[in-house]
Design an enzyme around this catalytic site. Structure first.
Site, PDB file in Angstrom:
ATOM      1  N   HIS A  56       0.844  -1.203   0.000  1.00 41.81           N
ATOM      2  CA  HIS A  56       0.000   0.000   0.000  1.00 41.81           C
ATOM      3  C   HIS A  56       0.873   1.245   0.000  1.00 41.81           C
ATOM      4  O   HIS A  56       2.101   1.144   0.033  1.00 41.81           O
ATOM      5  CB  HIS A  56      -1.028  -0.016   1.137  1.00 41.81           C
ATOM      6  N   HIS A  58       1.410   3.879   2.015  1.00 39.40           N
ATOM      7  CA  HIS A  58       1.932   4.621   3.169  1.00 39.40           C
ATOM      8  C   HIS A  58       3.463   4.721   3.141  1.00 39.40           C
ATOM      9  O   HIS A  58       4.160   3.822   2.676  1.00 39.40           O
ATOM     10  CB  HIS A  58       1.474   3.965   4.482  1.00 39.40           C
ATOM     11  N   ASP A  60       5.739   4.361   5.367  1.00 37.97           N
ATOM     12  CA  ASP A  60       6.539   3.304   5.996  1.00 37.97           C
ATOM     13  C   ASP A  60       6.443   1.981   5.222  1.00 37.97           C
ATOM     14  O   ASP A  60       6.908   0.938   5.684  1.00 37.97           O
ATOM     15  CB  ASP A  60       6.153   3.105   7.474  1.00 37.97           C
ATOM     16  N   HIS A  61       5.846   2.043   4.004  1.00 34.04           N
ATOM     17  CA  HIS A  61       5.758   0.851   3.142  1.00 34.04           C
ATOM     18  C   HIS A  61       6.310   1.104   1.747  1.00 34.04           C
ATOM     19  O   HIS A  61       6.797   0.176   1.103  1.00 34.04           O
ATOM     20  CB  HIS A  61       4.302   0.362   3.067  1.00 34.04           C
ATOM     21  N   HIS A 113      -7.534  -0.762   5.246  1.00 33.46           N
ATOM     22  CA  HIS A 113      -6.534   0.122   5.898  1.00 33.46           C
ATOM     23  C   HIS A 113      -6.269   1.297   4.947  1.00 33.46           C
ATOM     24  O   HIS A 113      -6.366   2.459   5.334  1.00 33.46           O
ATOM     25  CB  HIS A 113      -5.270  -0.697   6.154  1.00 33.46           C
ATOM     26  N   ASP A 132      -0.373  -4.138   6.188  1.00 33.91           N
ATOM     27  CA  ASP A 132      -1.075  -3.656   7.378  1.00 33.91           C
ATOM     28  C   ASP A 132      -2.538  -4.106   7.387  1.00 33.91           C
ATOM     29  O   ASP A 132      -3.400  -3.417   7.946  1.00 33.91           O
ATOM     30  CB  ASP A 132      -1.024  -2.117   7.440  1.00 33.91           C
ATOM     31  N   HIS A 170       4.265  -5.101  10.922  1.00 31.56           N
ATOM     32  CA  HIS A 170       4.634  -4.418  12.176  1.00 31.56           C
ATOM     33  C   HIS A 170       4.684  -5.389  13.348  1.00 31.56           C
ATOM     34  O   HIS A 170       3.937  -6.371  13.380  1.00 31.56           O
ATOM     35  CB  HIS A 170       3.617  -3.322  12.528  1.00 31.56           C
TER      36      HIS A 170
HETATM   37 FE    FE Z   1       2.495   0.441   8.305  1.00 35.58          FE
HETATM   38 ZN    ZN Z   2      -0.035   1.503   6.669  1.00 31.40          ZN
END
Ligand code: FE
Ligand code: ZN
Length: 248
Positions: A56, A58, A60-61, A113, A132, A170
């Protein structure tokens, strides 16, 4: 056909994953939480990066996509929504198949998400990378999608074989366990939570988990049992809201 997964921590609580197709030696990186760490692990393993597989959009991805592509020349594969952050070479969605050498990853639509979130499933090895969407004893927050969309996504993952290894993005498991214990008195959960707290005390990772373990103990997958008076997606939504408001 078989793959080898190399897992390592990134940022404060993300995991990075490198996956190698053993037949050809080609490797993929599942999401790009931290480019410098991923490039260092690539060097350590000596693996040749062919693909980035994004779940996805985001930061942090997908935040490390550009730096890793520049360093390796790999191909970026992911849902179209990743282009909110950086370019995607091959856009994929539910039902598509991504090949890494001789290994094959089925793309599973897992929105909720984020709207376009996807998961990758290697049916030959029973390995899933779920970003996530599903966590050990948890699930992703509904930033963009509805409870019904997320429930449907979780049901697609729950339909995978019980022994499927589930690589979540995570390490949230201890806090997920504290919430789970607040809504579910099931003995299997209690036993698992104790193991989790002990493992985290020792600094051990609780990822990967398995589909079977999550179906038995994850309060989000067990929502219809916990809230039998509600329709399944509504029961899920009620548990999700309770977690959002949980002060553990
Ligand atoms: Fe994440
Ligand atoms: Zn995320």
């Amino acid at each position: 056909m078989s793959i080898t997964v190399h897992q390592f921590p990134c940022l404060s609580d993300n995991y990075g994953f490198l996956v190698r197709d053993d037949a050809t030696g080609l490797a993929a990186c599942i999401d790009t939480p931290e480019a410098s760490v991923i490039l260092r692990e690539l060097e350590k393993t000596g693996w040749k990066l062919a693909l980035i597989l994004n779940t996805h959009w985001h930061q942090d991805h997908a935040g490390g996509n550009a730096e890793i592509k520049a360093a390796t020349g790999c191909t970026v594969v992911g849902p179209a929504e990743v282009e909110r952050l950086s370019p995607v070479d091959r856009k994929v969605g539910g039902g598509d198949v991504v090949e890494l050498g001789e290994a094959r990853f089925q793309v599973i639509e897992s929105g909720g998400h984020t709207l376009g979130h996807i998961a990758y499933f290697d049916a030959a090895d029973h390995v899933a990378f779920v970003g996530d969407t599903l966590f050990a004893l948890g699930c992703g927050r509904l930033f963009e999608g509805t409870a019904t969309q997320m429930w449907d996504s979780l049901q697609r993952l729950a339909a995978l074989p019980d022994d499927t290894k589930v690589y979540c993005a995570h390490e949230y498991t201890a806090s997920n366990a504290r919430f789970a214990l607040s809504v579910d008195a099931d003995p299997a959960l209690k036993a698992r939570a104790e193991q989790i707290f002990a493992a985290r005390e020792r600094g051990e990772w609780t990822v990967p988990t398995t589909i079977g373990l999550e179906k038995a103990t994850n309060p989000f997958l067990r929502a219809p049992t916990l809230r039998p008076e509600l329709a399944p997606a509504e029961a899920f939504g009620a548990v999700r809201t309770a977690k959002d408001n949980f002060k553990g």
